[in-house]
Design a protein around this motif. Structure first.
Motif, PDB file in Angstrom:
ATOM      1  N   ARG A  19      64.433   4.263  67.812  1.00 26.34           N
ATOM      2  CA  ARG A  19      65.854   3.919  67.681  1.00 26.34           C
ATOM      3  C   ARG A  19      66.235   3.721  66.221  1.00 26.34           C
ATOM      4  O   ARG A  19      67.307   4.133  65.790  1.00 26.34           O
ATOM      5  CB  ARG A  19      66.166   2.665  68.492  1.00 26.34           C
ATOM      6  N   ASN A  23      69.041   5.699  64.225  1.00 26.03           N
ATOM      7  CA  ASN A  23      70.200   4.985  63.684  1.00 26.03           C
ATOM      8  C   ASN A  23      70.229   4.924  62.168  1.00 26.03           C
ATOM      9  O   ASN A  23      71.285   4.881  61.560  1.00 26.03           O
ATOM     10  CB  ASN A  23      70.230   3.528  64.196  1.00 26.03           C
ATOM     11  N   GLU A 185      68.238  -4.946  64.638  1.00 28.61           N
ATOM     12  CA  GLU A 185      69.297  -4.566  63.677  1.00 28.61           C
ATOM     13  C   GLU A 185      69.802  -5.801  62.923  1.00 28.61           C
ATOM     14  O   GLU A 185      69.990  -5.752  61.706  1.00 28.61           O
ATOM     15  CB  GLU A 185      70.470  -3.881  64.398  1.00 28.61           C
TER      16      GLU A 185
END
Ligand code: ADP
Length: 191
Positions: A19, A23, A185
């Motif tokens: 991921r 991203n 994140e």
């Protein structure tokens, strides 16, 4: 950004690394994937690693350190990379420090995915029963027991190693996979 994803087998390091790759454009460097590729290709490294990996033990430090050192030099790593499955003991962490220093690089963060053993065992059992065709040689009860033992004895001390450096961020790896991604994140901050 140069990151380490730290956590036990089945913690979701691979999922979160993919991921981050999508991203943020950092490259996932999984020593497990690289070693499995070497085994599949029948290289010299693969021949050494095959049985060790099937048992769930660690491949010799010199092998993984040189694989990572060479891989980091490739141009796709210049915008950032995520180490997934490396380092796995203090000797590897010290060797990584030396390799990075020599290349004029430094680590930005270490993200620990924290997951209880009971959950890991059922995750890996599910992974083995759901994967059609090729089951990993080390996704069986005996090898998993060894992998978890190796994690607690050799890899978990890295939590303190990086905490002492002030770069460790711990994330609850037992939450829903999207919530784990959000926490990762947040821990890293804006791109
Ligand atoms: P998992 O995190 O589920 O155990 P990996 O794909 O990261 O799976 O690793 C699989 C196996 O590859 C390990 O059990 C070990 O035998 C070998 N391996 C991977 N990374 C390393 C490393 N940094 N040092 C030594 N052995 C490694």
């Amino acid at each position: 950004m140069k990151l380490i994803l730290l956590g036990p087998p089945g913690a979701g390091k691979g999922t979160q690394a993919k991921r981050l790759e999508d991203n943020r454009g950092y490259v996932q460097l999984s020593t497990g994937d690289m070693l499995r590729a070497a085994v599949a290709a029948g290289t010299d490294v693969g021949l050494v690693a095959k049985d060790i990996m099937a048992r769930g033990e660690l491949v010799p430090d010199e092998i993984v350190v040189s694989i990572i050192s060479e891989r980091i030099d490739l141009p796709d790593c210049k915008d950032g990379f995520i180490l997934d499955g490396f380092p796995r003991n203090v000797r590897q962490a010290e060797a990584l420090d030396a390799v990075l220093e020599e290349k004029g690089l430094s680590l930005d963060a270490v993200i620990e995915l924290s997951v209880d053993d009971g959950i890991l065992i059922s995750r890996v059992e599910n992974r083995a029963s759901e994967s059609q065709g090729s089951v990993r040689d080390d996704d069986n009860a005996e090898a998993l027991k060894t992998r978890l033992g190796v994690y607690h004895e050799q890899t978990a001390p890295l939590i303190t190693y990086y905490k002492n450096r002030g770069i460790l961020r711990t994330v609850d790896g037992m939450a829903h996979v999207d919530d784990v991604s959000r926490s990762v994140e947040e821990a890293l901050g804006p791109v």
